[in-house]
Scaffold this motif. Structure first.
Motif, short mmCIF file in Angstrom:
data_model
loop_
_atom_site.label_atom_id
_atom_site.label_comp_id
_atom_site.label_asym_id
_atom_site.label_seq_id
_atom_site.Cartn_x
_atom_site.Cartn_y
_atom_site.Cartn_z
N GLU A 148 0.28 5.01 -1.73
CA GLU A 148 0.15 6.24 -0.95
C GLU A 148 1.19 7.30 -1.30
O GLU A 148 0.95 8.49 -1.14
N GLY B 48 -8.71 2.50 -6.98
CA GLY B 48 -9.45 3.76 -6.85
C GLY B 48 -10.08 3.91 -5.47
O GLY B 48 -10.21 5.01 -4.94
N GLY B 49 -10.49 2.79 -4.89
CA GLY B 49 -11.08 2.83 -3.56
C GLY B 49 -10.05 3.05 -2.46
O GLY B 49 -10.37 3.52 -1.37
N LEU B 50 -8.80 2.72 -2.74
CA LEU B 50 -7.74 2.85 -1.74
C LEU B 50 -6.97 4.16 -1.86
O LEU B 50 -6.39 4.62 -0.87
N ALA B 51 -6.94 4.76 -3.06
CA ALA B 51 -6.04 5.89 -3.31
C ALA B 51 -6.75 7.23 -3.18
O ALA B 51 -7.97 7.33 -3.34
N ALA B 52 -5.97 8.26 -2.91
CA ALA B 52 -6.51 9.62 -2.82
C ALA B 52 -6.10 10.47 -4.01
O ALA B 52 -6.44 11.64 -4.09
N VAL B 53 -5.39 9.87 -4.95
CA VAL B 53 -4.94 10.61 -6.14
C VAL B 53 -5.59 10.01 -7.38
O VAL B 53 -6.14 8.92 -7.33
N PRO B 54 -5.54 10.73 -8.53
CA PRO B 54 -6.21 10.23 -9.74
C PRO B 54 -5.65 8.89 -10.20
O PRO B 54 -4.46 8.64 -10.08
N LEU C 153 0.81 -1.22 0.00
CA LEU C 153 0.00 0.00 0.00
C LEU C 153 0.85 1.27 0.00
O LEU C 153 0.41 2.32 -0.49
N GLY D 249 -12.83 9.04 -9.30
CA GLY D 249 -11.41 9.37 -9.44
C GLY D 249 -10.69 8.45 -10.40
O GLY D 249 -9.47 8.43 -10.44
N ILE E 43 -10.44 -1.27 -7.39
CA ILE E 43 -9.95 -1.47 -6.02
C ILE E 43 -8.92 -0.40 -5.68
O ILE E 43 -8.97 0.18 -4.59
#
Lengths: 250, 250, 250, 250, 250, 250, 250, 250
Positions: free
Chosen positions: A170, A190-196, A166, A226, A188
């Motif tokens: 990040e 997309g559900g974990l990340a905060a960036v495009p 992970l 995203g 998946i």
């Protein structure tokens, strides 16, 4: 007609060497054509540091050679994509400094740009057979001025492999996620990340994957916001767009 | 099991109140479940300032009311998308401060975030019937902390309208380009712009546009690099992704 | 900025009221925007005698009323297509001279152009249910300055009906051939005619006609050269294109 | 039975050499068959100056040779399309004056017709890989009696290239616009031009272009009126139709 | 121009009342047009005993009434297919002897033909929801002069039901086999029967049956020879074709 | 277990050589299995005079040789379809009397059946490239006991060729109509003929014919009743079905 | 971090060699990553007796050799699927005990598991060309610990063959039913069987079978409950799933 | 004809009351027909404990009432699926003990079977709008004798929710995984679980989910083995198949 010429024309008007009517007539014809070329320069300016790209598939060796020879050696690196070993050889005849990335099927002419963002572009693949597309994206992003982190073969059928890394997700400034078959990985991530997340469907697969239609639809229907999608197997497009995003605000 | 509980367990081990075997057994069961909840918080943290979103289509008025009532009033704005006027009324019963954007079909609960980037998100449409999707993107981007510039009805059949407003394209930090029918607008904008283009196909059209398939394919096949595609009519997804891009490096 | 303004600027330069630098700066910003509007006029000029068209489907009555009211009453007829009786009523409130063609679903505002070619536009349909699309084409062509000959219900299942009216085909300057289901009529007409055939697939049909895909494919695959295809049910487009062809060389 | 024979029959009736009953019986059998052949001649008459065409793909060298040998050497030029170099050689054995256009994959037998219109047929392509289809259209139009202006590689990703050459568009009597991938070029040209646009989708492309389906749908859905579509890669059909349009009113 | 008129013309030639030149001129214009009508009669002759058919869907009540009123009451029965109860009422106003078959959605005007073959037409359905299509086929076949045996709800999921009634299959002169969903029944019947099988896919179904595409493909791919397919839900076409086959050699 | 064995068993019961319980037990096991074989015989009986057929594509030379060698030499002709010249050679090693029809890609082993109907099977093609499929149908029909009349290259782009040979259509007992590309021929023939039309789409074509989908849809949507469709390129199936129809009532 | 390491950490906490804070910090990082590997082991444990599988298509000989060499020789058999003879040779260099199943295109390394269920897995095919897929399923099931009964070439066009072997269906613990073309076999077997049916569409076929889409749709639409579908040609997946079902409750 | 009747016939033969010829004749007719009914009973026997099911969509209230009334009240529960409230009312008129499950759209008549396996059937959904399909599966499985564990709204965009409930996956005897849109959930569950996964695509969704095609393709292409797919929205089929799997070996 460039700015210099407009200036000369105006001075001719001021000096009485040209009548107003003549000048109007000249200027009427000007807009689209010459501004066309002007814009081209502007664009090149805006994109300074970006790479030129030549799509080699469907071009003859002779044509490719000609294009490479005609490019100015102005420090902007050139990417020849979908290049076979034969293409690489031909380019190296003209530009001996050209480097061939075999898995990525890219020839790089000139010096890659320096990384401009502290964040890497992270590139993930679901399987090993997605790697050529991933490398096309990776080399593109590297040449255009990004550090790249690769995380290959972390498909959803073994979700623990992804969850075990992970940190890479990040750290990244932008993610390129590549998958064929069920195309589920970008959802998946997309559900974990905060960036495009740039999702790339691949034509790898068999049965009802239909040369990339199945993962393409999966990605378009991603339940995670995203996530945006580029064309099937379009590693270059993903690397280019990732650069635009990763260099934002710089 | 949260960090507090892990700490207590470890102290019990140190104190001899728990055997190592017992602790190993407890820890073996822990990871996914509890980290699951832990991650949830982390994510909320990372996305602070972003909006919560509820997709209303296919949910009953009762369900929507319940979800809104259950959300913490923590300053994070909430977007209820694809909301009918009835949905808006029901939400306003629970949260009288809710604002209904009729064309965008969005109810916003809570205060929109302050714009965080000096660059606006520019939103272009090819036709007037693409405006509802455009407004869904616009309201989403505004609530999530962006200034939005709208440039509607600048489709390729009258290219002069687009060329007459190049400034908007050049100012933007990211572009959302929305089109139905031939879906050609993102290709042209992608050729003119130096920032990422998010293309949104719309189901607007007739004949062989097949509820958005025609513009979707056009956009995926865009000859301009730097164009990525989201699902048909997915204005919310475009606004969300535009925010992620526009806030990069901030 | 129009020609007048350019002229004034140049005279200001000549008179020393404006510096060359100022003029260059002004002219640099001019091209696309103002030429944009300039081109619009040029185009209108070129197309003099052609109709303005408003596609009504998906527009509110209020919007349509507004557009009609805003149009200059300059003698160029206006076509409001896909118009319901309600739309017709609203338009007639603003322009009492508007005429509603119910089968064609078109409201015509203003006086149709005089026929400019000695050759009629011939419009053929395979069945009776193709007639609304045919009438959309027919009214469009008539308003734009053509005589129209109608030859309806001459589908290939009764080829004698078509063969009994070859004169119509031979007289025409251009043919519009409209069919649903098997879409075979344009192929046969293309084999008999010496002038261009515009094929229009219709969504009329059932079973495996798939809302017009079947006749669309048939027409694209026509074995007769000289056949081109427009979108499913696109009677207006066919009438418009037929006018462009029929007025060639005039 | 030709006109001569009908005349003889009638005279036999007048002379009493044939009974009315016999003549009725003979005439009853006549219509379709003999008029069939009659029409063939009429058609050839009507199309005088047009070329004969042979589609070579799927025919053996022996068959092509036979067809060429059987054609009358009556001054009407013959186009052998989709011809490989082997086909060209075989044809040149029978007709040493035959000329092979390699990029167009056409063999021309006989002398091209003189240009009959003052307006050229303008042929535009979006990319360089669309050129073979463009040349098929160009050679067809030239042989059938048109001047052709070529404007290649002016795709929408670099709209300034197209805008820099508006003169070509304005001079043309009819436009052939050829594009693969996103197929967006005809929409833009249709918005700029006042004459008919024949759009030709090409199978050039990769990913989700699906061998021409993507540009085909784009073109059918063109928002600009005055655009008609022919089959994927059908350069010959476009050139043929362009001739019919360009020779209108002559 | 009918035979009588040709005869008169020839007699005028023989009598010297008409010149040969005049007669040639008249006869040249004759073939397609008048033979067209002539053929129509011939066809009607050939098909004597067959029914006229009117497809009601998409026609107004007024139109249907008009067509029925215009038909000659010459003993040939008329089938009005896809008829709603309202259509039936309107027809019965004009022709009080009309009979409405509700499940088949057919109105029969006039007396059905007598059965002409000793073999019945056997009609099988896979499910109960295929019965409306089956009844359309059944009533069509009965009116056109066949005995019909119905064997409904014998789908492959319970193959014993079919095997329990093999006699019906063996007695039939031709089989109509109707199925939605998996469309497997015609394949099995084709393997058991020695006579032609007309397969009719129905739009009955859900999920991935796609309004009849799934059974259509199944039937086209039937591994049993002797199976031909008509359009989705086309019970009339199946009944018509079954009659042509069952009356062969009679 | 055949009838003989059942008889023996029953006699054993009657003679007391077998108990009722034993017989019940034996009979319980019998039905499907042995009746299975019994039916096979019955079927072969019913179809006497029909040909056995082996689909060669996808089978090894060894497998084909084995199947041919295992077939009884009982006077029933055998068709090996989709046979390459190599397949033909291998079969001729086992059965020197085998005849290879190269265009039809069929090897015929044994003596064709005598024609059983006074009416020929008429086989029409739209183009010359449809001939291999037509010959597959023709050889199949001939071997199974029909006279065949061929009418090739009478496609709808030159409708006069078809109209010039109406006699063939009128003489036929059943029509096989084969077409690729626009697939329009069966619709026209269906409108002219009074006997069943078996339509065969071919994969011949380019562009948007999609390997036979376009003509397949055209044929399914034929506006003429009396037209049924078999699989793409399925000449054998058409010839087999035509035989079943042509031998009806004999 | 494995269980051993967790135990050591806990003992260090108990012994005071590590502080609680340090341990919390270490454990916080642990879950996904290390549990990831832990779960992998757990899974392997759960699946003990199951086979490892390597999909060879798209991997180089070098890659396959490397993977095989890296696998532990722990008694778990390994399946290399879609293996060419060259792949088999390369594997046998590393593991001389590897056995190549040519029709199944599988190399088995190591000893197959003992059958664990008294019920066999029954594998049925509609045709002979489905056998490679069937053998892939069969070898997979055998290696994973099942007895397999094969019933090939029992397609629905000759339903008596299937009915003659009902015992096999009744004995089986689970059925794999494989078919191309019309894909009808699983529907019938599903109607006869009381155990789960795994349906496998194959890409075998021609015409409108579209490389497996036709049988895939047929199977998804099966009217018999108890039928589930795997990907086109996915014999391995069917064999794997059949094992999971057949070993249930053991 | 049942066993009793066969016995009587054989005794008649033994007693001389029936001749061997008569018996052979009777037995010849017997197999398919009577075995047909015999098998029906056998099947019912084999499936004892399973539920009867009536698919209500497309049936009239009258028909449903009739079917329910005709069913024997033999303790086997009956499922009426896709039942509206009106259907439930009608059934309750006939069988007052009937219970309506509104979300599942199922009416259960009679007493559900007792759970027969210690393992539950676990049912997972990706979203809340998949719940009606999930409940159809759940009620089916419960009525047919299974304990059911529900785990709803655990889609891949929030993977932590799924990972937080791994126990449910590990306890289950078989898993039903239901998803619309990207359909990615079954792939992930398949990678985590050691038991069979039945994947159910739902038509829930918008944009390019195409009424279930997108998740259907995703599921068919699942990279995890052990996943099989049923028809779109087919909750009943999934529940039925899950029962067959969960009761294996019992």
């Amino acid at each position: 007609m460039n700015e210099e010429q407009i200036r000369e024309l105006l001075e001719a008007v001021r000096n009485g060497e040209s009548s107003v009517a003549e000048a109007v007539s000249l200027l009427r014809k000007l807009p689209f054509k010459d501004i066309g070329f002007a814009r081209l320069d502007t664009h090149r300016q805006l994109r300074r540091g970006f790479a030129e790209a030549i799509y080699c598939e469907g071009k003859t060796l002779e044509q490719i050679k000609g294009i490479i020879a005609a490019l100015p050696d102005d420090g902007v690196p050139v990417l020849a994509t979908r290049a076979t070993p034969e293409v690489a050889q031909v380019i190296q005849q003209v530009r001996p400094d050209a480097v061939y990335h075999e898995t990525a099927r890219i020839v790089v002419v000139g010096k890659p740009a320096e990384p401009r963002s502290e964040h890497p572009v992270a590139i993930l693949t679901a399987g090993t057979s997605d790697i050529p597309v991933a490398e096309e994206a990776a080399v593109t992003a590297e040449v255009m001025g990004n550090r790249v982190e690769r995380l290959y073969d972390v498909g959803v059928a073994g979700i623990h492999r992804l969850l075990g890394d992970l940190d890479t997700i990040e750290r990244a400034g932008v993610l390129i996620v590549i998958a064929g078959m069920d195309g589920a990985l970008p959802s998946i991530v997309g559900g974990l990340a905060a960036v495009p997340v740039i999702a790339v469907p691949t034509s790898v697969g068999y049965g009802a994957s239909f040369a990339g239609i199945a993962p393409l639809l999966t990605m378009l229907n991603s339940c995670a916001p995203g996530v945006a999608v580029v064309n099937i197997d379009n590693g270059f497009g993903a690397g280019y767009l990732a650069t635009q995003i990763n260099h934002r605000g710089l």
